[in-house]
Each structure stands twice: as C-alpha cells, then as structure tokens.
Scaffold this motif. Sequence first.
Motif, PDB file in Angstrom:
ATOM      1  N   LYS A  38      -7.923  -1.363 -11.832  1.00 42.53           N
ATOM      2  CA  LYS A  38      -7.054  -0.960 -12.942  1.00 42.53           C
ATOM      3  C   LYS A  38      -6.614   0.497 -12.862  1.00 42.53           C
ATOM      4  CE  LYS A  38      -7.720  -4.810 -15.429  1.00 42.53           C
ATOM      5  NZ  LYS A  38      -8.215  -5.736 -14.491  1.00 42.53           N
ATOM      6  N   ARG A  39      -7.337   1.310 -12.125  1.00 36.98           N
ATOM      7  CA  ARG A  39      -7.002   2.731 -12.049  1.00 36.98           C
ATOM      8  C   ARG A  39      -6.982   3.171 -10.583  1.00 36.98           C
ATOM      9  NH1 ARG A  39      -6.720   4.380 -17.093  1.00 36.98           N
ATOM     10  NH2 ARG A  39      -8.132   3.540 -18.608  1.00 36.98           N
ATOM     11  N   GLU A  40      -6.141   4.147 -10.312  1.00 44.33           N
ATOM     12  CA  GLU A  40      -6.098   4.716  -8.964  1.00 44.33           C
ATOM     13  C   GLU A  40      -7.224   5.740  -8.822  1.00 44.33           C
ATOM     14  OE1 GLU A  40      -3.016   8.296  -9.803  1.00 44.33           O
ATOM     15  OE2 GLU A  40      -2.251   6.566  -8.738  1.00 44.33           O
ATOM     16  N   LYS A  41      -7.345   6.335  -7.655  1.00 47.11           N
ATOM     17  CA  LYS A  41      -8.465   7.247  -7.410  1.00 47.11           C
ATOM     18  C   LYS A  41      -8.409   8.502  -8.267  1.00 47.11           C
ATOM     19  CE  LYS A  41      -6.508   9.609  -3.401  1.00 47.11           C
ATOM     20  NZ  LYS A  41      -6.728   9.975  -2.010  1.00 47.11           N
ATOM     21  N   TRP A  42      -7.244   8.836  -8.824  1.00 40.30           N
ATOM     22  CA  TRP A  42      -7.127  10.028  -9.674  1.00 40.30           C
ATOM     23  C   TRP A  42      -7.360   9.709 -11.144  1.00 40.30           C
ATOM     24  CZ3 TRP A  42      -7.458  13.968  -6.689  1.00 40.30           C
ATOM     25  CH2 TRP A  42      -6.933  13.909  -5.410  1.00 40.30           C
ATOM     26  N   GLY A  43      -7.637   8.425 -11.452  1.00 44.07           N
ATOM     27  CA  GLY A  43      -7.933   8.045 -12.824  1.00 44.07           C
ATOM     28  C   GLY A  43      -6.739   7.587 -13.632  1.00 44.07           C
ATOM     29  N   ARG A  44      -5.551   7.634 -13.044  1.00 46.38           N
ATOM     30  CA  ARG A  44      -4.368   7.179 -13.772  1.00 46.38           C
ATOM     31  C   ARG A  44      -4.292   5.654 -13.737  1.00 46.38           C
ATOM     32  NH1 ARG A  44      -0.682  11.553 -10.854  1.00 46.38           N
ATOM     33  NH2 ARG A  44      -1.286  10.165  -9.170  1.00 46.38           N
ATOM     34  N   THR A  45      -3.781   5.075 -14.825  1.00 47.17           N
ATOM     35  CA  THR A  45      -3.671   3.625 -14.921  1.00 47.17           C
ATOM     36  C   THR A  45      -2.605   3.117 -13.951  1.00 47.17           C
ATOM     37  OG1 THR A  45      -4.254   3.744 -17.253  1.00 47.17           O
ATOM     38  CG2 THR A  45      -3.249   1.707 -16.493  1.00 47.17           C
ATOM     39  N   HIS A  46      -3.044   2.264 -13.057  1.00 47.37           N
ATOM     40  CA  HIS A  46      -2.142   1.646 -12.075  1.00 47.37           C
ATOM     41  C   HIS A  46      -2.896   0.459 -11.495  1.00 47.37           C
ATOM     42  CE1 HIS A  46       1.000   1.231  -9.104  1.00 47.37           C
ATOM     43  NE2 HIS A  46       0.084   1.212  -8.169  1.00 47.37           N
ATOM     44  N   GLN A  47      -2.516  -0.748 -11.895  1.00 44.85           N
ATOM     45  CA  GLN A  47      -3.232  -1.933 -11.449  1.00 44.85           C
ATOM     46  C   GLN A  47      -2.775  -2.350 -10.058  1.00 44.85           C
ATOM     47  OE1 GLN A  47      -3.526  -4.944 -14.372  1.00 44.85           O
ATOM     48  NE2 GLN A  47      -4.363  -6.454 -12.974  1.00 44.85           N
ATOM     49  N   THR A  48      -3.727  -2.524  -9.167  1.00 47.40           N
ATOM     50  CA  THR A  48      -3.445  -2.973  -7.810  1.00 47.40           C
ATOM     51  C   THR A  48      -4.440  -4.063  -7.418  1.00 47.40           C
ATOM     52  OG1 THR A  48      -4.872  -1.241  -6.895  1.00 47.40           O
ATOM     53  CG2 THR A  48      -2.521  -0.757  -7.013  1.00 47.40           C
ATOM     54  N   ALA A  49      -4.028  -4.906  -6.491  1.00 46.67           N
ATOM     55  CA  ALA A  49      -4.904  -5.972  -6.014  1.00 46.67           C
ATOM     56  C   ALA A  49      -5.925  -5.394  -5.043  1.00 46.67           C
ATOM     57  CB  ALA A  49      -4.085  -7.053  -5.331  1.00 46.67           C
ATOM     58  N   ARG A  50      -7.145  -5.865  -5.154  1.00 44.84           N
ATOM     59  CA  ARG A  50      -8.195  -5.472  -4.206  1.00 44.84           C
ATOM     60  C   ARG A  50      -8.211  -6.482  -3.054  1.00 44.84           C
ATOM     61  NH1 ARG A  50     -12.470  -2.143  -6.454  1.00 44.84           N
ATOM     62  NH2 ARG A  50     -12.233  -1.977  -8.692  1.00 44.84           N
ATOM     63  N   PRO A  51      -8.692  -6.059  -1.900  1.00 42.55           N
ATOM     64  CA  PRO A  51      -8.822  -7.033  -0.803  1.00 42.55           C
ATOM     65  C   PRO A  51      -9.857  -8.105  -1.174  1.00 42.55           C
ATOM     66  CG  PRO A  51      -9.647  -4.860  -0.150  1.00 42.55           C
ATOM     67  CD  PRO A  51      -9.085  -4.723  -1.512  1.00 42.55           C
ATOM     68  N   GLU A  52      -9.636  -9.314  -0.700  1.00 44.80           N
ATOM     69  CA  GLU A  52     -10.513 -10.433  -1.048  1.00 44.80           C
ATOM     70  C   GLU A  52     -11.961 -10.194  -0.625  1.00 44.80           C
ATOM     71  OE1 GLU A  52     -10.248 -15.271  -0.856  1.00 44.80           O
ATOM     72  OE2 GLU A  52      -8.455 -14.090  -0.440  1.00 44.80           O
ATOM     73  N   THR A  53     -12.186  -9.359   0.357  1.00 42.66           N
ATOM     74  CA  THR A  53     -13.550  -9.053   0.791  1.00 42.66           C
ATOM     75  C   THR A  53     -14.329  -8.263  -0.263  1.00 42.66           C
ATOM     76  OG1 THR A  53     -12.725  -7.086   1.929  1.00 42.66           O
ATOM     77  CG2 THR A  53     -12.990  -9.088   3.247  1.00 42.66           C
ATOM     78  N   ASP A  54     -13.621  -7.581  -1.174  1.00 44.67           N
ATOM     79  CA  ASP A  54     -14.281  -6.809  -2.231  1.00 44.67           C
ATOM     80  C   ASP A  54     -14.594  -7.636  -3.476  1.00 44.67           C
ATOM     81  OD1 ASP A  54     -14.005  -4.665  -0.561  1.00 44.67           O
ATOM     82  OD2 ASP A  54     -12.448  -3.650  -1.751  1.00 44.67           O
ATOM     83  N   TRP A  55     -14.064  -8.852  -3.563  1.00 45.03           N
ATOM     84  CA  TRP A  55     -14.274  -9.673  -4.746  1.00 45.03           C
ATOM     85  C   TRP A  55     -15.733 -10.108  -4.841  1.00 45.03           C
ATOM     86  CZ3 TRP A  55      -9.726 -13.702  -4.647  1.00 45.03           C
ATOM     87  CH2 TRP A  55      -8.510 -13.016  -4.691  1.00 45.03           C
ATOM     88  N   ILE A  56     -16.226 -10.203  -6.045  1.00 44.56           N
ATOM     89  CA  ILE A  56     -17.568 -10.722  -6.301  1.00 44.56           C
ATOM     90  C   ILE A  56     -17.392 -12.173  -6.750  1.00 44.56           C
ATOM     91  CG2 ILE A  56     -19.675 -10.469  -7.663  1.00 44.56           C
ATOM     92  CD1 ILE A  56     -19.056  -8.034  -5.888  1.00 44.56           C
ATOM     93  N   ARG A  57     -17.900 -13.106  -5.953  1.00 47.13           N
ATOM     94  CA  ARG A  57     -17.803 -14.535  -6.269  1.00 47.13           C
ATOM     95  C   ARG A  57     -19.196 -15.065  -6.542  1.00 47.13           C
ATOM     96  NH1 ARG A  57     -13.020 -17.110  -4.603  1.00 47.13           N
ATOM     97  NH2 ARG A  57     -11.654 -15.782  -3.378  1.00 47.13           N
ATOM     98  N   GLN A  58     -19.280 -15.904  -7.575  1.00 46.93           N
ATOM     99  CA  GLN A  58     -20.573 -16.470  -7.923  1.00 46.93           C
ATOM    100  C   GLN A  58     -20.383 -17.868  -8.487  1.00 46.93           C
ATOM    101  OE1 GLN A  58     -22.856 -13.774 -10.177  1.00 46.93           O
ATOM    102  NE2 GLN A  58     -24.506 -15.202 -10.548  1.00 46.93           N
ATOM    103  N   GLU A  59     -21.196 -18.798  -8.049  1.00 46.34           N
ATOM    104  CA  GLU A  59     -21.136 -20.156  -8.576  1.00 46.34           C
ATOM    105  C   GLU A  59     -21.741 -20.183  -9.978  1.00 46.34           C
ATOM    106  OE1 GLU A  59     -19.659 -22.879  -7.179  1.00 46.34           O
ATOM    107  OE2 GLU A  59     -18.950 -21.412  -5.714  1.00 46.34           O
ATOM    108  N   ALA A  60     -21.100 -20.926 -10.885  1.00 45.88           N
ATOM    109  CA  ALA A  60     -21.578 -21.079 -12.266  1.00 45.88           C
ATOM    110  C   ALA A  60     -21.389 -22.535 -12.678  1.00 45.88           C
ATOM    111  CB  ALA A  60     -20.829 -20.136 -13.191  1.00 45.88           C
TER     112      ALA A  60
END
Length: 168
Positions: free
Chosen positions: A115-137
């Motif tokens: 939701k934020r860039e490295k400087w703290g400003r609001t800017h939503q960007t997609a993360r690489p799929e390798t960074d996603w946290i997946r969990q079975e529920a």
Amino acid sequence: RQRTRDAMLRKARAGHVTGGRVFGYDNVDIVGPDGARSHVERRVNEAEADVIRLIFSLSANGLGTKAIAKQLNEAGAPSPRPQQGRPRSWSPSSVWEVLHRPLYRGELVWARTQKREKWGRTHQTARPETDWIRQEAPALRIVSEAQWTATHRRLEAARDRYSKAVQG
C-alpha cells in the motif's frame, strides 16, 4: 511501520483477520483471558455462503457475470456492503470478485499488494507472487475444489474464445 507489518504478518500466518469484512463470512472477536480482544477470526455466514455457491454454480453452467448479477438482483439475494454511497445490489464486478477470491476455496492469501512506497507515500503496487503468504484454511471453505475447478475451467474457455475472436 515495520512493527505494524510484523504484527500483521504474525496474524496472517496464524490465520487471523488482517483486514476488513468479506462477503460470506462474519468477523468474530476472540477475547483473551484478561477480557481484552485478542484477535479476530472469520466464521462462515451460511446465508451469504449459499449465495456464493449459487454464483459458482451459475457460472459453471455458462452464465456470465452480468447475467448472474441480474439474476441475483431479481431474486433479492443478499449482497455485499455497498461502497461509497452506491446501492446495495450485485454488479458484474462484484460477481467477478467472488469468482476469483481464493478464500472461498479455503486458501488465505496475504500481502498481494503493497500500500505504500519505500518513502511512506500512499501508492498501491502489486507484490511478486513469491512474497505472498498463502495458507490453507479448510474451515473457511465455501465451495468445493471440484466446483472451483469447473467454474475456472469454464471461465478460461470463455476467455480463450474471446481472445480468438478479437485476434481474428
């Protein structure tokens, strides 16, 4: 900011709610031994879950998002909370969101966007799929894997037909 992210990561790995309300589920406060709220968990809301199952069934049987939204509105089916003063009803985009939300098949996914860039400003960007946290529920599963697969197979076939028609 880092401590907040660490806390949210800990909650995501524990399967707790890290965001807001999701159609088909109720957010339930879990109280600790000291009487204070410990965390929030999701529980399936059966009335809303029936609507989700109907959406998957209609989609698997060949209806598009617009036709499904129209049918749900005519039947007076419960719909997600309206945003920004919009009317409480189904739209093709809300049907599309239901069909593509992995939570309905019992998979929690966290950190898909930043939701934020490295400087703290609001800017939503997609993360690489390798960074996603997946969990079975499995307790949160509303549609079966067979129903999810059948629906997405039909959606993919429709997307392929559209691509071929557009390309020529």
